[in-house]
Enzyme design. Structure first.
Site, PDB file in Angstrom:
ATOM      1  N   ARG A 148       0.450  -1.560  -0.151  1.00 15.06           N
ATOM      2  CA  ARG A 148       0.029  -0.333   0.054  1.00 15.06           C
ATOM      3  C   ARG A 148       0.892   1.110  -0.208  1.00 15.06           C
ATOM      4  O   ARG A 148       0.867   2.506  -1.001  1.00 15.06           O
ATOM      5  CB  ARG A 148      -0.945  -0.193   0.805  1.00 15.06           C
ATOM      6  N   ILE A 149       1.950   1.176   1.010  1.00 13.16           N
ATOM      7  CA  ILE A 149       3.141   2.395   1.255  1.00 13.16           C
ATOM      8  C   ILE A 149       3.117   2.812  -0.395  1.00 13.16           C
ATOM      9  O   ILE A 149       3.218   3.886  -0.965  1.00 13.16           O
ATOM     10  CB  ILE A 149       3.779   2.165   1.830  1.00 13.16           C
ATOM     11  N   ARG A 228      10.928  -1.764   8.105  1.00 12.96           N
ATOM     12  CA  ARG A 228      11.607  -2.419   9.264  1.00 12.96           C
ATOM     13  C   ARG A 228      13.147  -2.224   9.256  1.00 12.96           C
ATOM     14  O   ARG A 228      13.942  -2.574   8.179  1.00 12.96           O
ATOM     15  CB  ARG A 228      10.936  -3.970   8.884  1.00 12.96           C
ATOM     16  N   GLU A 257      15.831  -1.399  18.688  1.00 16.53           N
ATOM     17  CA  GLU A 257      15.444  -0.312  18.638  1.00 16.53           C
ATOM     18  C   GLU A 257      15.372  -0.023  20.181  1.00 16.53           C
ATOM     19  O   GLU A 257      14.755  -0.665  20.987  1.00 16.53           O
ATOM     20  CB  GLU A 257      13.991  -0.110  18.155  1.00 16.53           C
ATOM     21  N   HIS A 276      11.809   6.556  14.030  1.00 17.93           N
ATOM     22  CA  HIS A 276      10.870   4.850  13.731  1.00 17.93           C
ATOM     23  C   HIS A 276       9.590   5.784  13.858  1.00 17.93           C
ATOM     24  O   HIS A 276       8.498   5.417  14.232  1.00 17.93           O
ATOM     25  CB  HIS A 276      10.217   3.861  14.913  1.00 17.93           C
ATOM     26  N   ILE A 277       9.320   7.237  13.358  1.00 23.07           N
ATOM     27  CA  ILE A 277       8.413   7.847  13.895  1.00 23.07           C
ATOM     28  C   ILE A 277       8.159   8.564  12.709  1.00 23.07           C
ATOM     29  O   ILE A 277       7.137   9.272  12.726  1.00 23.07           O
ATOM     30  CB  ILE A 277       8.785   8.397  15.005  1.00 23.07           C
TER      31      ILE A 277
END
Length: 322
Positions: A148-149, A228, A257, A276-277
């Site tokens: 989807r991305i 990921r 992380e 991761h944001i």
């Protein structure tokens, strides 16, 4: 329901809504410590859901993930057991990540990290002949994975004048996307100005972008990974950036992380690092709570969750009488 260092506030909100709807919610940092029957489980991709847990809970109807990642469960194994797996792959989620991907591509092509460092250190402005910023217009974009991305990235870049979009995927769709060139990975790496990774982490993708594959990329090409950690070899990437055999990188997710203070990526040139944001927007977070609630309620009622990852499990679940 599990806990999570990043998404606990979201999980709290989901728990409250489920309780208001009459469901019993048990919170536990380790779902494996929960005793008694479990009809549905809500966790994030940082909480392992291993086969041993599934063995102990044959009554489990499904596992819902609060965000899009489902790499902490063996989806094929869950499917065989008739356990539904759902996630938070809302339009707001993958739309925000697509916008973040394009932002990072622009920042790297325009050498934003170096321009910020130049101002901070008082370096003089470069003369025209010294400029190394490049436009995204006329560039070749390589997408590894076509979920989807990636598809949203393509839709958002329509009209930008990107020269070519290459894509490597196990499931090419040339009839639906004739403007995209589906090709082998090595060709994509060798011909792309911007390479963006959009893959789940599993046995076949772990370490996929290693030193050998990084060596295939152009010296002025840039790499983006918002999918990921563990897919890109971080030490090899830092080495390529230092040697100048790669033009830049934007990494939002890491093998471990949070990223360690002594990671060589922290001092690599023309590198953007985020925790991761990078694509986490207000709109995305607002969409995750109702998605999680709907997923859990459909799992409990024997329906089809709106963001079901493994529809094949519906038949197995029906056969098991869940």
């Amino acid at each position: 329901m599990g806990t999570d260092r990043v998404l606990d506030e979201l999980l709290d909100e989901v728990a409250g809504e489920l309780e208001r709807r009459g469901h019993e919610v048990v919170r536990a940092a380790d779902p494996g410590a929960v005793t008694g029957p479990v009809d549905a489980l809500l966790v994030t991709s940082r909480t392992p859901v291993d086969p041993a847990f599934l063995d102990r809970h044959p009554e489990l109807r499904g596992v819902a993930f609060a965000s899009s990642g489902v790499n902490s469960i063996d989806v094929p194994d869950a499917t065989r057991r008739g356990v539904l797996v759902a996630n938070g792959a809302t339009p707001e989620n993958h739309g925000s990540m697509a916008e973040a991907t394009i932002m990072l591509a622009l920042a790297l092509r325009l050498r934003l990290p170096d321009r910020m460092a130049a101002l901070a250190s008082g370096r003089p402005r470069p003369r025209p002949a010294e400029l190394d910023s490049r436009s995204l217009r006329g560039a070749t974009l390589g997408l590894i994975g076509f979920g989807r991305i990636s598809r949203e990235v393509c839709l958002r870049l329509a009209g930008w004048g990107v020269a070519r979009i290459l894509c490597h995927t196990r499931s090419p769709r040339p009839e639906e996307w004739p403007e995209i060139e589906f090709c082998p990975l090595d060709r994509l790496l060798g011909e792309s100005d911007v390479v963006s990774v959009h893959l789940p982490l599993n046995a076949s993708t772990r370490g996929l972008i290693d030193a050998g594959r990084l060596a295939l990329m152009r010296p002025d090409a840039v790499l983006i990974n918002t999918s990921r950690g563990g897919i890109v070899d971080e030490d090899a990437l830092a080495g390529a950036l230092r040697r100048g055999t790669l033009g830049g990188a934007a990494i939002d997710t890491f093998a471990i992380e949070p990223l360690s203070a002594d990671s060589p990526l922290r001092t690599a040139p023309n590198t953007i690092l985020t925790d991761h944001i990078v694509g986490h927007t207000v709109e995305m977070y607002r969409s995750l709570v109702p998605a999680a609630v709907a997923n859990v309620e459909q799992i409990l009622s024997g329906g089809r969750p709106p963001f079901l990852v493994n529809p094949e499990a519906l038949n197995s679940a029906a056969a098991a009488g869940r």
